[in-house]
Design an enzyme around this catalytic site. Structure first.
Site, short mmCIF file in Angstrom:
data_model
loop_
_atom_site.label_atom_id
_atom_site.label_comp_id
_atom_site.label_asym_id
_atom_site.label_seq_id
_atom_site.Cartn_x
_atom_site.Cartn_y
_atom_site.Cartn_z
N ALA A 50 -9.23 5.12 5.10
CA ALA A 50 -9.02 6.30 5.96
C ALA A 50 -10.29 7.06 6.28
O ALA A 50 -11.04 7.47 5.40
CB ALA A 50 -8.01 7.26 5.34
N GLY A 51 -10.51 7.25 7.55
CA GLY A 51 -11.59 8.11 8.02
C GLY A 51 -12.91 7.43 8.28
O GLY A 51 -13.81 8.01 8.88
N GLY A 60 -7.53 8.50 10.67
CA GLY A 60 -7.72 8.43 12.12
C GLY A 60 -8.81 9.32 12.66
O GLY A 60 -9.01 9.38 13.87
N LYS A 77 0.87 -1.18 0.00
CA LYS A 77 0.00 0.00 0.00
C LYS A 77 0.90 1.22 0.00
O LYS A 77 1.59 1.49 0.99
CB LYS A 77 -0.90 -0.01 1.24
CG LYS A 77 -1.69 1.29 1.42
CD LYS A 77 -2.55 1.28 2.68
CE LYS A 77 -2.89 2.70 3.10
NZ LYS A 77 -3.63 2.74 4.36
N ASN A 131 -8.94 0.96 10.43
CA ASN A 131 -8.01 0.67 11.52
C ASN A 131 -8.44 1.42 12.78
O ASN A 131 -8.87 0.82 13.75
CB ASN A 131 -6.59 1.07 11.10
CG ASN A 131 -5.54 0.67 12.12
OD1 ASN A 131 -5.81 0.47 13.30
ND2 ASN A 131 -4.32 0.52 11.70
N THR A 132 -8.40 2.77 12.73
CA THR A 132 -8.70 3.56 13.92
C THR A 132 -10.12 3.30 14.44
O THR A 132 -10.33 3.29 15.66
CB THR A 132 -8.52 5.05 13.60
OG1 THR A 132 -7.17 5.25 13.19
CG2 THR A 132 -8.82 5.92 14.81
#
Lengths: 64, 256
Positions: free
Chosen positions: B183-184, B157, B96, B205-206
């Site tokens: 992301a996000g 995040g 990635k 992830n976050t």
């Protein structure tokens, strides 16, 4: 002196294999770069560290 | 549904949930992978720890595809270097590409990302570039040999969801590669919405790392992503501009 992962080291004269064994890295979990070039595992035993070398020893960590 | 696979670099995946492994305990990884039903997990490359420290690879089940990222790279050159080191670590050709010159908003540099993608694709990597959802950049990534594009939904995040929704939709409509929303994404509902729009997969992830119960949130995301995928394949019904449309028969009323 040489730099290994950003820290000064007096390991000149040792092979990469010796250095890794002494410092307790897990051979199967690292990759080594010397002066910007990746060092294949097959060359660890025959590659000698020199004064002025910049060495990076990297591995995987958690990330996104 | 059984033959509805996500194809990346010639490899077929049943799961459309790409799991991040950052910011949580190694001991939770196995449960996260299991409850997410994930087949791909992302990792970062950093200066190595010695044997006294636990290694993340010891916690990841065997049949999982590793997707190392190039985090920390500020230029194409640095990303290429990290990708090559990741491959030297001996866990496959997936990478990635993420390149950021901005540490406040962590926004990807699309130009450098295109350059790195071109170099790495030529070297045989399966390149999944993290990008700002811009149509021209996405087309350049296709031409550079990317295996998918990974547009951001909102800043990394942030858990803010689909702030770039309209632009991700344009990529889904115009780009002939899997569009993986990265992301996000903070809630399963947002992941579901992106999948209904036609996203090929979700990377999170976050959202999990900051949840109160990580494996339970992984399971919630799994269900939401599957629901969104099914809804997309089922082709969602139309939306009325105004007025209403009865669901019940307009005859046989109990009056007149």
């Amino acid at each position: 002196m040489l730099k290994i992962n950003g820290t000064d080291s007096d390991s000149a004269g040792k092979t990469v294999e010796q250095y890794i064994a002494e410092t307790n890295y897990n051979l199967s979990r690292i990759a080594v770069e010397i002066n910007g070039e990746i060092l294949p595992k097959s060359l660890y035993g025959s590659t000698v560290l020199h004064d002025g070398d910049t060495v990076e020893i990297v591995g995987f960590v958690g990330g996104g | 549904m059984n033959d509805d696979k996500l194809i990346l670099g010639g490899k077929a995946f049943s799961s459309r949930f790409i799991l991040g492994s950052g910011k949580y305990s190694l001991s939770l990884i196995e449960a996260a992978v299991r409850d997410a039903g994930a087949e791909i997990i992302t990792l970062a490359v950093r200066r190595a720890n010695t044997k006294e420290h636990e290694n993340i690879l010891d916690y990841i089940p065997e049949n999982i595809t590793l997707l190392p990222n190039t985090s920390g790279a500020r230029t194409a050159e640095e990303a290429v270097r990290i990708a090559r080191l990741a491959r030297e670590l001996g866990c496959g050709d997936f990478v990635k590409v993420e390149i950021m010159r901005d540490s406040k908003y962590l926004l990807p540099d699309n130009n450098e990302t295109v350059k790195a993608t071109e170099i790495l694709a030529k070297e045989g990597f399966v390149v999944l570039p993290y990008m700002y959802p811009d149509l021209y950049a996405a087309r350049d990534l296709v031409n550079a040999g990317a295996a998918a594009v990974m547009p951001l939904a909102s800043p990394i995040g942030s858990n803010k969801g689909l702030a770039t929704k309209e632009f991700i939709q344009i990529l889904i409509d115009e780009i002939d590669l899997p569009v993986i929303v990265d992301a996000g994404i903070g809630r399963p509902s947002q992941a579901c919405e992106a999948m209904e729009m036609g996203a090929a997969a979700i990377m999170a992830n976050t959202a999990l790392a900051t949840a109160g119960d990580l494996p339970l949130m992984a399971a919630a995301f799994k269900a939401a992503i599957e629901a969104g995928r099914k809804a997309y394949l089922a082709k969602p019904g139309r939306v009325l501009t105004r007025g209403a449309s009865a669901s019940d028969p307009l005859t046989g009323f109990l009056h007149n």
